[in-house]
Scaffold this motif. Structure first.
Motif: not given
Length: 138
Positions: A97-101, A133-136
Motif C-alpha cells: 500500500x502506497x498510503x500506509x506503507x 489497500x482496503x483500509x486506506x
C-alpha cells in the motif's frame, strides 16, 4: 502467548527457545508483513542479530517467507502451514500500500504459472502489486 506456538516450531523441525517462541508469537498476530526493524522495536529490548538469525532459521524451515516490496528492507510473513521446501511453494501475490506503507500477503491470489524459454531455469518467483489497500481506500 498463542497456543500451539511450540508445536508449530517442532512440526517444522525447529527447537523451541524463548526467542523463537517470542518471534513466532508476534508474527502470528500480524495482519501484514513486518520488517526486522519493526520486529526488533516491538520486542525491545532484544538483540537484533538474534532476531535476524531467528528469522533466517524460520525462513530456512519454511515457517516464514521474506518479501522484497521495494522499500529497501525485507519484510517477513508466516507461510501457510503446509508450506515446505520441496520446493518452497508459498507462491502468492503480495500487495504494498502506497498510503500506509504496509505489505500484505494475498494467499488466495496465486502467482500464475510461467513458461520460460528453453535453457532458462526458475529459482525464485515473486509478484508485487502496488496500490491502495482496503483500509486506506475508505
Amino acid at each position: 502467548m498463542k497456543p500451539g506456538i511450540e508445536q508449530r516450531l517442532q512440526a517444522k523441525g525447529i527447537k523451541p527457545t524463548a526467542m523463537r517462541n517470542l518471534v513466532l508469537n508476534h508474527l502470528s498476530m500480524q495482519q501484514s508483513a513486518i520488517s526486522l526493524t519493526e520486529l526488533e522495536k516491538a520486542l525491545a529490548p532484544v538483540d537484533r542479530v538474534t532476531v535476524y538469525r531467528t528469522l533466517k532459521t524460520f525462513e530456512d524451515h519454511c515457517l516464514v517467507h521474506a518479501i522484497d516490496d521495494g522499500t529497501g528492507a525485507s519484510r517477513y510473513a508466516l507461510c501457510k502451514e503446509d508450506c515446505d521446501d520441496s520446493p518452497h511453494h508459498d507462491l502468492h501475490v503480495h500487495f504494498h500500500c502506497s498510503k500506509c506503507n504496509e505489505t500484505y500477503c494475498l494467499p488466495k491470489t496465486l502467482i500464475p504459472a510461467l513458461a520460460l524459454p528453453e535453457g532458462f531455469k526458475k529459482e525464485e518467483m515473486s509478484l508485487l502489486v502496488r496500490g491502495v489497500c482496503q483500509n486506506c481506500s475508505l
